[in-house]
Design an enzyme around this catalytic site. Structure first.
Site, PDB file in Angstrom:
ATOM      1  N   ASP A  26      31.230  43.272  38.550  1.00 50.05           N
ATOM      2  CA  ASP A  26      32.505  43.761  39.082  1.00 50.05           C
ATOM      3  C   ASP A  26      32.834  45.062  38.346  1.00 50.05           C
ATOM      4  OD1 ASP A  26      35.270  43.824  40.206  1.00 50.05           O
ATOM      5  OD2 ASP A  26      34.819  41.750  40.732  1.00 50.05           O
ATOM      6  N   HIS A  56      34.160  47.114  44.157  1.00 52.26           N
ATOM      7  CA  HIS A  56      34.090  46.361  42.894  1.00 52.26           C
ATOM      8  C   HIS A  56      32.864  46.735  42.050  1.00 52.26           C
ATOM      9  CE1 HIS A  56      37.425  43.450  43.344  1.00 52.26           C
ATOM     10  NE2 HIS A  56      37.206  43.573  44.640  1.00 52.26           N
ATOM     11  N   GLU A  64      37.334  43.762  49.506  1.00 57.54           N
ATOM     12  CA  GLU A  64      38.221  44.791  48.948  1.00 57.54           C
ATOM     13  C   GLU A  64      37.499  46.110  48.677  1.00 57.54           C
ATOM     14  OE1 GLU A  64      41.432  42.005  46.645  1.00 57.54           O
ATOM     15  OE2 GLU A  64      39.552  42.366  45.607  1.00 57.54           O
TER      16      GLU A  64
HETATM   17  C1  ACM Z   1      38.547  38.185  46.387  1.00 55.38           C
HETATM   18  O1  ACM Z   1      39.420  37.429  45.938  1.00 55.38           O
HETATM   19  N1  ACM Z   1      38.631  39.494  46.239  1.00 55.38           N
HETATM   20  C2  ACM Z   1      37.395  37.665  47.105  1.00 55.38           C
END
Ligand code: ACM
Length: 624
Positions: A193, A267, A344
């Site tokens: 991440d 991410h 995201e």
């Molecule tokens: C998430 O909670 N961004 C998958």
């Protein structure tokens, strides 16, 4: 004589209660006459090599907690059996368990089922069986039962985020030890991440040399100070490939499949800190993020990133990079899925990138979102070439998705419904029921986080929505994001008891839910967890405090998740006890400098945490 009958009845009742406290709740459990007393002389049997391993796990427990050291032989009073003729009711993970004064028989078709039979047997024993040191004076008695048990779903998972905070190899094993007690079989391992890349990739050494380490910061994640140029990066860690092999083997021996996640194309700040050329902006100053405020959220799930954390979908070198990453990951994890994230992903840097514009034109794309569909399809074919199936968060439905992808529904269940209607396999992990990072009690005393999810709400989850064909729902998970969670003990506090609720939901038959029965079993497991030195939250004992305005007056409404809790409060600056005002109905908080203090009791004994709220806090809670 009367006294003897009374004591006999009491012991039968107590044993019966123990027998009914298994989590997850078995499909069928009947209490039967008698009980089996384990002593130092008790023999343990196993019919083949596979069952011997599980019998050995049982004797290891007995040795540790009771100080007994029985040898595993072919037949014994406690017998572990892999069925020669499969029992057609119980499948690969089910088991049968019968105990009586004569002995205990645990049988299953496969080692996974026998292992779950062992977990139920351990839960039938006194809680001291969880002790790390031998306990004296315990009657090691197994109550008489007949159990038939098998899971509702094949996918029963927990997700552990090791990027936001690094968890050591031993921490991960401990997380596995605890999940298998409750018959979870899948560990979704969120390995990369913005805040750390945690898996060694030998052909890309900077991923861990640079990407696994960040500057040291304290304070709330999301509000931390930016890394400075040249500042040392002591915080972090990663798993070597040898570590990964060891953990995968450890999990496998306990029936747990590990699904690794590499979260792309968003991410990805830690990877970009190591290899800035992977992003559109190619900023060589990109750092592994220590939890700064790097995005603006607009409240509807839409957001803007201040720092580029996305891989460039128009650059062939990015796919060469991913090919290297997945080549190494594919051989480390034997299961068929690789989770490639997809959640995201901010597209603002793609929108302004000439290479992305050229690609969009070439592919006839009108919206930048379509680039994500293109990217995920490229990733899927990389994975397919290595014999793996793509699993992704529900955003992979946007911008087009290939028919073979599996979808993890997290933004509620709607992504899962949409995917199942398109005949995709689905794993249900909706934030509304299954996000274990959300706080679970009163916001002013529970660890601070932006959202709340009480145990009772988690327990109300039904993973198969009415409108979908159940065959597409593989099962579900609880997800533990660790932005605010630096230690394994704290990870356990956030995971349990909500994961016990999820364990019932993913294992026990639909229609078997009963909140009072669940919380009774939960309380037994609080005691067992204490002996096992396992963390959990007791937020369920704290009052639920709501505030609202009515006819210009500030009103407070109190409640408890448990039926037998009494709530007492004061507004006169004294500490509440069970002689203070007992809550019966919503009341006005007078317009003065008032502090509301709330305490919970059960059977005249204090049980929850004290909650202290100033009138100003309550006004805010009422939306004023
Ligand atoms: C998430 O909670 N961004 C998958």
């Amino acid at each position: 004589m009367k006294k003897h009958i009374f004591l006999l009845l009491l012991s039968i009742l107590t044993i019966d209660v123990l027998a009914q406290n298994i989590i997850p709740k078995p499909v069928e459990i009947k209490s039967t006459a008698g009980n089996f007393a384990i002593t130092a002389a008790t023999t343990i049997g196993a019919n083949n090599t596979e069952s011997r391993k599980i019998a050995q796990m049982f004797t290891d427990k007995l040795k540790q907690a009771a100080g007994f050291n029985p040898k595993v032989q072919k037949t014994g009073a406690i017998q572990f059996t892999i069925n020669a003729t499969p029992n057609t009711t119980i499948g690969d993970e089910g088991y049968t368990l019968e105990s009586s004064a004569a002995g205990v028989k645990v049988a299953a078709n496969k080692p996974a089922g026998l292992f779950y039979g062992l977990q139920s047997l351990l839960q039938l024993l006194p809680k001291e069986i969880e002790s790390k040191a031998a306990v004296k004076g315990v009657k090691w008695s197994v109550p008489g039962v007949k159990v038939l048990d098998y899971p509702r779903f094949g996918w029963r998972g927990l997700m552990l985020d090791v990027s936001r905070h690094f968890f050591s190899k031993d921490d991960v094993k401990r997380y596995i030890d605890n999940m298998v007690r409750y018959k979870f079989n899948t560990l979704h391992w969120h390995l990369t991440d913005d805040n750390g890349w945690r898996i060694e990739i030998k052909s890309l050494p900077k991923l861990t040399e640079v990407g696994a380490w960040r500057v040291a910061r304290d304070g709330r994640f999301g509000d931390r100070k930016e890394p400075q140029e040249g500042e040392p990066t002591p915080y972090g860690g990663f798993y070597t490939q040898e570590d990964i092999k060891e953990i995968v083997k450890y999990a496998d021996e306990r029936g747990v499949t590990i699904v690794p996640e590499v979260d792309i194309p968003g991410h990805s700040m830690a990877a970009i800190a190591a290899y800035p050329e992977l992003s559109c902006t190619k900023d060589p100053k990109t750092k592994v993020n220590p939890g700064t405020n790097f995005a603006e959220w607009f409240g509807d799930g839409k957001f803007k990133m201040f720092i580029d954390n996305t891989l460039n979908p128009s650059d062939e070198k990015v796919y060469e990079f991913l090919d290297k990453v997945f080549t190494e990951i594919a051989v480390l994890f034997p299961n068929k899925y690789i989770h490639a994230g997809g959640d995201e992903c901010y597209k603002g840097f793609w929108e302004n990138d000439p290479g992305c514009q050229v690609l969009m034109k070439k592919m006839g794309m009108k919206h930048v979102e379509e680039l994500q569909g293109y990217f995920m399809k490229r990733v899927e074919s990389i994975l397919a070439a290595k014999g793996k199936k793509l699993l992704g968060w529900d955003e992979i439905l946007e911008g087009g998705i290939s028919p073979t992808a599996t979808v993890m529904s997290w933004r509620g269940v709607k992504g899962g419904i949409e995917a199942a209607k398109m005949k995709h396999d689905v794993v249900m992990t909706p934030s509304t029921f299954a996000y274990l990072d959300y706080n679970q009690g009163e916001a002013t005393i529970d660890p601070p986080i932006y959202a709340s999810l009480r145990l009772s709400k988690t327990y109300s989850f039904e993973p198969v929505p009415d409108e979908v064909d159940a065959k597409y729902i593989l099962g579900g998970q609880g997800n533990l994001w660790t932005e605010q969670i630096p230690t394994i003990r704290y990870a356990e506090y956030m995971t349990y008891p909500r994961a016990w609720a999820l364990s019932d939901i993913y294992w026990s038959p639909k229609g078997s839910k009963d909140w009072n029965n669940f919380t009774k079993r939960m309380e037994d497991h609080f005691d067992r967890a204490d002996v096992a030195e396992m963390g959990y939250s007791k937020a369920v004992y704290d009052a639920i405090v709501k505030a609202s305005m009515k006819d210009g007056k500030l009103m407070a409404e109190l409640a408890s998740e448990l039926a037998d809790i009494d709530i007492y409060y004061t507004m006169d600056d004294t500490m509440p006890d069970n002689f203070s005002t007992k809550y019966t109905q919503p009341f006005e908080v007078p317009d003065a400098q008032i502090t509301l203090r709330i305490a919970t009791y059960r059977n005249g004994k204090p049980i929850g945490h004290l909650i202290t709220l100033k009138r100003e806090d309550l006004k805010k809670r009422a939306g004023q």
